[in-house]
Design a protein around this motif. Structure first.
Motif, PDB file in Angstrom:
ATOM      1  N   ASN A 111      11.930 -15.893   3.581  1.00 54.93           N
ATOM      2  CA  ASN A 111      12.556 -15.594   5.005  1.00 54.93           C
ATOM      3  C   ASN A 111      14.329 -16.071   4.539  1.00 54.93           C
ATOM      4  OD1 ASN A 111      10.513 -14.533   6.348  1.00 54.93           O
ATOM      5  ND2 ASN A 111       9.942 -16.715   6.969  1.00 54.93           N
ATOM      6  N   GLY A 112      14.702 -15.594   3.254  1.00 55.35           N
ATOM      7  CA  GLY A 112      16.121 -16.291   3.061  1.00 55.35           C
ATOM      8  C   GLY A 112      16.351 -17.484   2.526  1.00 55.35           C
ATOM      9  N   THR A 113      15.312 -18.449   2.257  1.00 56.12           N
ATOM     10  CA  THR A 113      15.498 -19.581   1.815  1.00 56.12           C
ATOM     11  C   THR A 113      14.732 -19.909   0.603  1.00 56.12           C
ATOM     12  OG1 THR A 113      15.761 -20.536   3.965  1.00 56.12           O
ATOM     13  CG2 THR A 113      15.227 -21.919   2.474  1.00 56.12           C
ATOM     14  N   PHE A 114      14.907 -20.506  -0.489  1.00 56.30           N
ATOM     15  CA  PHE A 114      14.195 -20.713  -1.552  1.00 56.30           C
ATOM     16  C   PHE A 114      13.416 -21.952  -1.387  1.00 56.30           C
ATOM     17  CE2 PHE A 114      13.646 -22.732  -5.780  1.00 56.30           C
ATOM     18  CZ  PHE A 114      12.932 -21.681  -6.315  1.00 56.30           C
ATOM     19  N   GLU A 115      12.155 -21.788  -1.352  1.00 56.35           N
ATOM     20  CA  GLU A 115      11.154 -22.918  -0.822  1.00 56.35           C
ATOM     21  C   GLU A 115      10.777 -23.400  -2.364  1.00 56.35           C
ATOM     22  OE1 GLU A 115      10.090 -24.103   1.996  1.00 56.35           O
ATOM     23  OE2 GLU A 115      11.240 -22.590   3.140  1.00 56.35           O
ATOM     24  N   ALA A 116      11.176 -24.650  -2.497  1.00 50.67           N
ATOM     25  CA  ALA A 116      11.297 -25.117  -4.014  1.00 50.67           C
ATOM     26  C   ALA A 116       9.710 -25.915  -3.993  1.00 50.67           C
ATOM     27  CB  ALA A 116      12.274 -25.933  -4.468  1.00 50.67           C
ATOM     28  N   VAL A 117       8.927 -26.150  -5.202  1.00 49.01           N
ATOM     29  CA  VAL A 117       7.886 -26.668  -5.501  1.00 49.01           C
ATOM     30  C   VAL A 117       8.169 -27.759  -6.522  1.00 49.01           C
ATOM     31  CG1 VAL A 117       6.305 -25.023  -4.361  1.00 49.01           C
ATOM     32  CG2 VAL A 117       6.881 -24.936  -6.991  1.00 49.01           C
ATOM     33  N   GLU A 118       9.311 -27.544  -7.267  1.00 49.45           N
ATOM     34  CA  GLU A 118       9.643 -28.307  -8.508  1.00 49.45           C
ATOM     35  C   GLU A 118      11.338 -28.315  -8.628  1.00 49.45           C
ATOM     36  OE1 GLU A 118       8.598 -29.183 -13.095  1.00 49.45           O
ATOM     37  OE2 GLU A 118       8.552 -27.241 -12.308  1.00 49.45           O
ATOM     38  N   ILE A 119      11.933 -29.340  -8.867  1.00 47.01           N
ATOM     39  CA  ILE A 119      13.514 -29.423  -8.956  1.00 47.01           C
ATOM     40  C   ILE A 119      13.734 -30.174 -10.279  1.00 47.01           C
ATOM     41  CG2 ILE A 119      15.534 -30.099  -8.195  1.00 47.01           C
ATOM     42  CD1 ILE A 119      14.674 -28.199  -6.245  1.00 47.01           C
ATOM     43  N   LEU A 120      14.473 -29.450 -11.228  1.00 47.48           N
ATOM     44  CA  LEU A 120      14.731 -30.090 -12.424  1.00 47.48           C
ATOM     45  C   LEU A 120      16.208 -30.413 -12.416  1.00 47.48           C
ATOM     46  CD1 LEU A 120      12.534 -27.970 -14.767  1.00 47.48           C
ATOM     47  CD2 LEU A 120      11.986 -30.194 -13.959  1.00 47.48           C
ATOM     48  N   ALA A 121      16.733 -31.609 -12.841  1.00 49.42           N
ATOM     49  CA  ALA A 121      18.274 -31.768 -13.110  1.00 49.42           C
ATOM     50  C   ALA A 121      18.527 -31.826 -14.353  1.00 49.42           C
ATOM     51  CB  ALA A 121      18.598 -32.988 -12.255  1.00 49.42           C
ATOM     52  N   LYS A 122      19.841 -31.929 -14.795  1.00 49.18           N
ATOM     53  CA  LYS A 122      20.272 -31.969 -16.228  1.00 49.18           C
ATOM     54  C   LYS A 122      19.890 -33.469 -16.689  1.00 49.18           C
ATOM     55  CE  LYS A 122      24.768 -33.534 -14.783  1.00 49.18           C
ATOM     56  NZ  LYS A 122      25.420 -34.596 -15.671  1.00 49.18           N
ATOM     57  N   HIS A 123      19.666 -33.581 -17.857  1.00 45.68           N
ATOM     58  CA  HIS A 123      19.113 -34.992 -18.216  1.00 45.68           C
ATOM     59  C   HIS A 123      20.503 -35.638 -18.875  1.00 45.68           C
ATOM     60  CE1 HIS A 123      19.340 -33.128 -22.235  1.00 45.68           C
ATOM     61  NE2 HIS A 123      18.136 -32.974 -22.414  1.00 45.68           N
ATOM     62  N   ASP A 124      21.336 -35.207 -19.026  1.00 50.47           N
ATOM     63  CA  ASP A 124      22.666 -36.061 -19.590  1.00 50.47           C
ATOM     64  C   ASP A 124      24.003 -35.192 -19.091  1.00 50.47           C
ATOM     65  OD1 ASP A 124      23.500 -34.003 -21.294  1.00 50.47           O
ATOM     66  OD2 ASP A 124      22.679 -35.053 -23.251  1.00 50.47           O
ATOM     67  N   GLU A 125      25.216 -35.904 -19.631  1.00 48.36           N
ATOM     68  CA  GLU A 125      26.384 -35.311 -18.992  1.00 48.36           C
ATOM     69  C   GLU A 125      26.708 -33.995 -19.657  1.00 48.36           C
ATOM     70  OE1 GLU A 125      26.036 -38.478 -20.534  1.00 48.36           O
ATOM     71  OE2 GLU A 125      26.050 -39.287 -18.633  1.00 48.36           O
ATOM     72  N   THR A 126      26.046 -33.556 -20.854  1.00 49.82           N
ATOM     73  CA  THR A 126      26.693 -32.213 -21.152  1.00 49.82           C
ATOM     74  C   THR A 126      25.358 -30.961 -20.931  1.00 49.82           C
ATOM     75  OG1 THR A 126      25.889 -33.001 -23.303  1.00 49.82           O
ATOM     76  CG2 THR A 126      28.056 -33.305 -22.988  1.00 49.82           C
ATOM     77  N   TYR A 127      24.186 -31.570 -20.889  1.00 53.52           N
ATOM     78  CA  TYR A 127      23.179 -30.471 -20.706  1.00 53.52           C
ATOM     79  C   TYR A 127      23.067 -29.535 -19.620  1.00 53.52           C
ATOM     80  CZ  TYR A 127      18.799 -28.518 -20.814  1.00 53.52           C
ATOM     81  OH  TYR A 127      17.708 -27.503 -20.298  1.00 53.52           O
TER      82      TYR A 127
END
Length: 152
Positions: A111-127
């Motif tokens: 319905n127009g929204t991404f329902e996330a089951v997992e979120i990953l973020a960058k692991h350092d300043e440059t990645y």
């Protein structure tokens, strides 16, 4: 009349072929849920995947879009400069998750929204994940870690 040795060879070849076909089918069946496609927000906006398709979306967390709900609920938007997709997630976010930073989420577009089951973020300043960099370069909004804008 065929010799017994020739008949046995044909039987072995036939059994081997059947076993190979069955094992290939079983491997394909087992992997069907393990393959997740990556989409940029622009690709999702242009051609939304079905609600049953599990996929990954990546881009930058839009500045000013993080809204914390009750408990571990959080809503935010992910953008690649060309499109913005709202995201909802219930769970503990990675420590490095913040506005303006790269992220990749896995889930479904409902319905127009991404329902996330997992979120990953960058692991350092440059990645930043390669797929996210490629999507940002397509939009012309990628900025290298040293701060210099990069265009195609």
């Amino acid at each position: 009349m065929k010799s017994l040795k020739k008949q046995r060879r044909i039987q072995v070849i036939a059994v081997t072929f059947v076993a190979l076909a069955i094992s290939t089918a079983l491997i394909g069946y087992a992997m069907r849920d393990g393959i997740n496609f990556f989409y940029s927000p622009s690709q999702v906006a242009e051609n939304p995947p079905s609600e049953t398709e599990l996929f990954r979306i990546g881009g930058l967390v839009e500045v000013g879009s993080i809204v914390r709900g009750e408990g571990t609920e959080v809503a935010f938007s992910v953008t690649d400069g060309g499109a913005t997709i709202p995201v909802r997630y219930t769970g503990i976010l990675p420590d490095l998750f913040e506005e303006g930073q790269g992220m990749v989420g896995q889930g479904r577009y409902i319905n127009g929204t991404f329902e996330a089951v997992e979120i990953l973020a960058k692991h350092d300043e440059t990645y930043m994940p390669k797929e996210v960099i490629d999507a940002l370069k397509e939009q012309g909004t990628y900025v290298a870690p040293d701060g210099a804008p990069i265009t195609n």
